[in-house]
Design a protein around this motif. Structure first.
Motif, short mmCIF file in Angstrom:
data_model
loop_
_atom_site.label_atom_id
_atom_site.label_comp_id
_atom_site.label_asym_id
_atom_site.label_seq_id
_atom_site.Cartn_x
_atom_site.Cartn_y
_atom_site.Cartn_z
N SER A 294 14.69 -7.14 -21.13
CA SER A 294 14.04 -5.83 -21.15
C SER A 294 12.59 -5.98 -20.69
N HIS A 295 12.10 -5.02 -19.93
CA HIS A 295 10.70 -4.99 -19.50
C HIS A 295 10.28 -6.28 -18.78
N GLY A 296 11.17 -6.80 -17.95
CA GLY A 296 10.85 -8.00 -17.19
C GLY A 296 10.74 -9.25 -18.03
N ARG A 297 11.27 -9.21 -19.24
CA ARG A 297 11.17 -10.34 -20.16
C ARG A 297 12.53 -10.70 -20.73
N ILE A 298 12.66 -11.95 -21.15
CA ILE A 298 13.82 -12.41 -21.89
C ILE A 298 13.39 -12.57 -23.34
N PHE A 299 14.07 -11.88 -24.23
CA PHE A 299 13.77 -11.96 -25.66
C PHE A 299 14.84 -12.80 -26.35
N PRO A 300 14.53 -14.05 -26.76
CA PRO A 300 15.49 -14.82 -27.57
C PRO A 300 15.47 -14.28 -29.00
N LEU A 301 16.31 -13.30 -29.27
CA LEU A 301 16.20 -12.55 -30.52
C LEU A 301 16.61 -13.35 -31.75
#
Length: 274
Positions: A226-233
Motif C-alpha cells: 500500500s502507498h508504494g510500501r511493503i508492510f510486514p504486518l
C-alpha cells in the motif's frame, strides 16, 4: 481552518478512505476497515466538507466513563492524513481541535504528525526506518551485518523451501502456536485473520512462509502492499526456525523478488538484525 469532529457512526467511509488513500502521508493503518478490526471504537476530525485532511481518534473509556486516546493494538502509528501540505500549523490545529471530552491519553504518530504542543496528550513519534528497493539486490544487501549472512548460510545448509501462499487460518494457527495462548493473543489471533482477509479481498498482500523438505512450517510473514510500501504486518518463527535462519531466508526471498522496484519496506531494520 474548518476542522470538525465526526463520531464514528456518522463518518463518510468513502470520503475518509479516499483521504487516507491519496494523502501525502497515507498509510495502510489509517483505512476504516483496518481501524474497525483493531481500534473498534474511534471518532474522526476532518478538514473541509470533502475530508481533505483527517485524523482518526481511537478511544477507550475508563471505569468512570471518561474518554481517552489510546493506541490500537496491531497499529504501529497513525497520522493527520492530508492531501494538503503537512505544515506545523495544520498539524497543531488538529491536535488543538480534539474535543475536551477526550481527557488525555496517548498516541503514536508518524513524524510529520507530531505537534509542537501536545497539550494534555502524550504523543510519541513512530520509530523505524524504511529500506528502499530501487537498486539491485547486491546493492541493497551490501551493508547488512555479518550475522545476516551467517543466518542465510544456516538456512541454505538446512535446505529450506519457500511457501508462497498460506491461508489466513493456517498463518494464524502457526502464529498462535509460536506466541502462545493468552487473552491478548487470542484477540490478536482473530483480529489478524479479519485484517488478512480484508487485504486479500483487495489483492493487496499475501501470507508467505518457510518450511522444511518434510513440510514443517518454520516461519511466516504477512506482507501488505500500500502507498508504494511493503508492510510486514504479522510474523512468527518457531525455535527450530530461529536455529535454521528461516525468518532471514523469508525476508531475503522478499528482497530478491522485489529488488529494482520503486518500493520500500517499512521497519526492515528489525528483520536485518534479528
Amino acid at each position: 481552518m474548518d476542522i470538525r469532529f465526526i463520531p464514528q457512526e456518522d463518518i463518510d467511509k468513502q470520503l475518509y478512505n479516499s483521504c487516507v488513500h491519496f494523502a501525502t502521508n497515507g498509510s495502510l493503518y489509517g483505512y476504516d476497515w483496518y481501524l474497525n478490526a483493531t481500534a473498534k471504537e474511534w471518532d474522526l476530525l476532518v478538514e473541509g466538507d470533502n475530508y481533505v485532511s483527517a485524523m482518526p481518534l481511537p478511544k477507550r473509556r475508563n471505569w468512570l466513563g471518561r474518554t481517552y486516546l489510546t493506541q490500537p493494538t496491531l497499529v504501529p502509528d497513525l497520522a493527520v492524513y492530508s492531501v494538503k501540505p503537512l505544515s506545523p500549523k495544520r498539524i497543531q490545529a488538529f491536535w488543538d481541535a480534539i474535543p475536551e471530552a477526550y481527557r488525555g491519553g496517548e498516541l503514536t504518530v508518524e513524524p510529520a504528525s507530531v505537534p509542537k504542543d501536545s497539550g494534555r496528550f502524550t504523543v510519541t513519534q513512530a520509530e523505524g526506518s524504511a529500506l528502499f528497493l530501487n537498486q539491485a539486490y547486491e546493492s541493497i544487501t551490501d551493508g547488512f551485518p555479518p550475522d545476516y549472512y551467517s543466518r542465510m548460510a544456516r538456512s541454505e545448509a538446512a535446505d529450506l523451501l519457500p511457501v508462497p501462499n498460506l491461508k489466513p487460518e493456517a498463518f494464524a494457527e502457526f502464529w498462535l502456536s509460536v506466541h502462545g495462548e493468552s487473552p491478548e493473543n487470542d484477540w490478536k489471533f482473530h483480529a489478524m485473520q479479519r485484517i488478512m482477509y480484508q487485504i486479500l479481498h483487495r489483492s493487496w498482500g499475501n501470507a508467505a512462509g518457510i518450511q522444511t523438505r518434510d513440510g514443517e512450517l518454520l516461519a511466516v510473514s504477512f506482507n501488505a502492499y500500500s502507498h508504494g510500501r511493503i508492510f510486514p504486518l504479522f510474523r512468527a518463527v518457531s525455535k527450530a526456525g530461529e536455529a535454521a535462519g528461516a525468518m532471514t531466508l523469508l525476508y531475503d526471498t522478499l528482497l530478491r523478488s522485489h529488488a529494482g522496484r520503486s518500493l520500500k519496506i517499512e521497519r526492515f531494520a528489525e528483520f536485518v538484525t534479528e
